[in-house]
Design a protein around this motif. Structure first.
Motif, PDB file in Angstrom:
ATOM      1  N   VAL A 308       0.873  -1.172   0.000  1.00  0.00           N
ATOM      2  CA  VAL A 308       0.000   0.000   0.000  1.00  0.00           C
ATOM      3  C   VAL A 308       0.913   1.226   0.000  1.00  0.00           C
ATOM      4  N   ALA A 309       0.377   2.347  -0.468  1.00  0.00           N
ATOM      5  CA  ALA A 309       1.156   3.587  -0.502  1.00  0.00           C
ATOM      6  C   ALA A 309       0.393   4.677   0.223  1.00  0.00           C
ATOM      7  N   VAL A 310       1.060   5.341   1.154  1.00  0.00           N
ATOM      8  CA  VAL A 310       0.509   6.498   1.850  1.00  0.00           C
ATOM      9  C   VAL A 310       1.411   7.676   1.500  1.00  0.00           C
ATOM     10  N   GLY A 311       0.910   8.559   0.637  1.00  0.00           N
ATOM     11  CA  GLY A 311       1.757   9.632   0.128  1.00  0.00           C
ATOM     12  C   GLY A 311       2.869   9.045  -0.719  1.00  0.00           C
ATOM     13  N   LYS A 312       4.114   9.378  -0.395  1.00  0.00           N
ATOM     14  CA  LYS A 312       5.269   8.850  -1.120  1.00  0.00           C
ATOM     15  C   LYS A 312       5.855   7.611  -0.439  1.00  0.00           C
ATOM     16  N   ARG A 313       5.233   7.183   0.652  1.00  0.00           N
ATOM     17  CA  ARG A 313       5.755   6.035   1.389  1.00  0.00           C
ATOM     18  C   ARG A 313       5.077   4.739   0.943  1.00  0.00           C
ATOM     19  N   ILE A 314       5.869   3.732   0.674  1.00  0.00           N
ATOM     20  CA  ILE A 314       5.363   2.399   0.365  1.00  0.00           C
ATOM     21  C   ILE A 314       5.500   1.528   1.609  1.00  0.00           C
ATOM     22  N   PHE A 315       4.440   0.807   1.936  1.00  0.00           N
ATOM     23  CA  PHE A 315       4.439  -0.132   3.052  1.00  0.00           C
ATOM     24  C   PHE A 315       4.388  -1.540   2.472  1.00  0.00           C
ATOM     25  N   VAL A 316       5.408  -2.330   2.777  1.00  0.00           N
ATOM     26  CA  VAL A 316       5.476  -3.729   2.360  1.00  0.00           C
ATOM     27  C   VAL A 316       5.050  -4.564   3.557  1.00  0.00           C
ATOM     28  N   ILE A 317       3.897  -5.234   3.433  1.00  0.00           N
ATOM     29  CA  ILE A 317       3.297  -5.926   4.568  1.00  0.00           C
ATOM     30  C   ILE A 317       3.283  -7.422   4.275  1.00  0.00           C
ATOM     31  N   GLY A 318       3.994  -8.174   5.105  1.00  0.00           N
ATOM     32  CA  GLY A 318       4.157  -9.597   4.863  1.00  0.00           C
ATOM     33  C   GLY A 318       3.553 -10.477   5.939  1.00  0.00           C
ATOM     34  N   LYS A 319       3.969 -11.711   5.966  1.00  0.00           N
ATOM     35  CA  LYS A 319       3.456 -12.720   6.881  1.00  0.00           C
ATOM     36  C   LYS A 319       3.572 -12.245   8.327  1.00  0.00           C
ATOM     37  N   GLY A 320       2.500 -12.463   9.106  1.00  0.00           N
ATOM     38  CA  GLY A 320       2.498 -12.013  10.494  1.00  0.00           C
ATOM     39  C   GLY A 320       2.415 -10.515  10.630  1.00  0.00           C
ATOM     40  N   SER A 322       4.412  -8.426   9.396  1.00  0.00           N
ATOM     41  CA  SER A 322       5.736  -7.795   9.410  1.00  0.00           C
ATOM     42  C   SER A 322       5.708  -6.692   8.359  1.00  0.00           C
ATOM     43  N   THR A 323       6.139  -5.505   8.730  1.00  0.00           N
ATOM     44  CA  THR A 323       5.943  -4.335   7.868  1.00  0.00           C
ATOM     45  C   THR A 323       7.238  -3.546   7.700  1.00  0.00           C
ATOM     46  N   VAL A 324       7.558  -3.244   6.443  1.00  0.00           N
ATOM     47  CA  VAL A 324       8.701  -2.400   6.120  1.00  0.00           C
ATOM     48  C   VAL A 324       8.167  -1.201   5.352  1.00  0.00           C
ATOM     49  N   MET A 325       8.619  -0.011   5.708  1.00  0.00           N
ATOM     50  CA  MET A 325       8.155   1.195   5.022  1.00  0.00           C
ATOM     51  C   MET A 325       9.356   2.037   4.593  1.00  0.00           C
ATOM     52  N   PHE A 326       9.201   2.677   3.427  1.00  0.00           N
ATOM     53  CA  PHE A 326      10.273   3.520   2.919  1.00  0.00           C
ATOM     54  C   PHE A 326       9.694   4.561   1.987  1.00  0.00           C
ATOM     55  N   ASP A 327      10.409   5.667   1.842  1.00  0.00           N
ATOM     56  CA  ASP A 327      10.011   6.753   0.959  1.00  0.00           C
ATOM     57  C   ASP A 327      10.634   6.528  -0.415  1.00  0.00           C
TER      58      ASP A 327
END
Length: 361
Positions: A308-320, A322-327
């Motif tokens: 998903v993208a919030v503004g310029k940030r992408i959120f990579v959401i995986g098993k459990g 687990s979430t990684v976010m970056f601009d």
């Protein structure tokens, strides 16, 4: 005369109760201006103050005012399935200093074990559509969750029962596209939902196939990534344009590189390719080519992932979860791996993410 005076007094009393101000001593328009500036994380507490505040926070007036004055905030909602095949819904406030996923209660019992449901957002509501179970054929039922009131309700049923289908929103209408089901009378069909009339309309097109792997809205059109057909073994994509109202084959090069979940930021299409490591790809429509943006550290992501993208940030959401976010803009100028931050996963790591959506409220 005494009786008339008594009635008049009761009427005045009733009028006084209905005209109780939101905040004592302030006109309601000023009170709304003050209350609407309170951050979204406190809205649940506002609903507990009084019935009038509860009604206000759940109203279209509140929703429209915050949106008009750029006070609204975007939260991420994730639909998950645990190892017992039970459905759960979680929410994340990406602007919180202490980011963590929180469980949403009250999912209707009838859909707790369903698979292949569609999930989409329209306004301030999440819609859970169709689906099926081990002993249940495809369903036409639709349930919705109102994020402003934290309540679940049943909405108008689909025109046709579906499971494992695509869901997208285009021009403020929900599209339920393709899918499976033994009672699916027309596998080349799709439904559109109009929230103003609370009704669905059915459509059909021979270019639409029921086997759908992914979908995205890009350039004002709906793109569908299809699986291998009996005629051809390669993956291909079709596109729907609202102007002509029909499905056509999409660019073959675009389809060949669409190997994972997709998201659109500022008119640019990004795809998370998880086939060999984890790398973020971008589609350059001008030159019709896929380019590698960056690779993600394999220790941070827990495939299979959703985007998903919030503004310029992408959120990579995986098993459990687990979430990684970056601009995206910041990482474009940094060599090597993607640079970002992460959010701890749930205590139950076996939870698979089915879909992630955004509600701005």
């Amino acid at each position: 005369m005494e009786h008339q005076q008594s009635g008049s007094s009761e009427g005045t009393s009733e009028m006084g109760r209905t005209q109780t101000p939101l905040i004592c001593g302030l006109p309601d328009d000023i009170a709304l201006s003050c209350l609407a500036r309170i951050p979204r994380k406190y809205h649940a507490a506002l609903r507990c103050v009084s019935k009038k505040w509860r009604d206000l926070v759940g109203s279209e007036e509140w929703y429209s005012y915050r949106r008009k004055h750029n006070l609204d905030e975007t939260w991420i909602y994730a639909l998950c399935q645990d190892k017992c095949d039970q459905i759960h819904c979680y929410v994340l406030d990406p602007s919180s200093s202490r980011k963590s996923w929180k469980l949403i209660q009250g999912i209707p019992p009838r859909i707790l074990k369903r698979k292949g449901m569609g999930i989409e957002v329209l306004g301030k509501k999440i819609y859970l559509l169709g689906g099926c179970g081990w002993c249940e054929d495809a369903s036409d039922e639709v349930y919705c969750y109102d994020a402003s009131t934290n309540c679940w309700s049943q909405a108008a049923s689909l025109s046709i029962a579906r499971c494992y289908f695509a869901c997208e929103v285009l021009d403020n209408k929900i599209y339920a596209i393709g899918g499976l089901g033994s009672n699916l009378s027309d596998p080349n069909s799709w439904d559109t939902y109009d929230s103003h009339t609370n009704s669905w309309k059915s459509h059909s097109d021979p270019n639409l196939v029921p086997e759908i792997e992914d979908s995205v809205v890009f350039d004002g059109k709906i793109y569908i990534r299809c699986g291998a057909s009996s005629i051809s073994s390669h993956v291909y994509a079709i596109v729907y344009g609202p102007l002509n109202g029909s499905w056509q084959h999409a660019d073959a090069v675009m389809a060949s590189g669409w190997q994972g979940p997709a998201v659109v930021i500022d008119g640019r299409l990004y795809v998370l390719d998880q086939s060999s490591g984890t790398r973020l790809m971008m589609w350059r429509k001008e030159s019709k080519e896929w380019v590698v943006v960056k690779r993600l550290c394999q220790f941070l992501t827990q495939p299979p992932c959703r985007l998903v993208a919030v503004g310029k940030r992408i959120f990579v959401i995986g098993k459990g979860l687990s979430t990684v976010m970056f601009d995206v803009d910041e990482n474009m100028n940094i060599g090597g791996m993607m640079v970002g931050s992460s959010i701890s996963k749930l205590t139950s790591p076996d939870c698979d993410v089915i879909s992630c959506k955004l509600i701005t409220l």
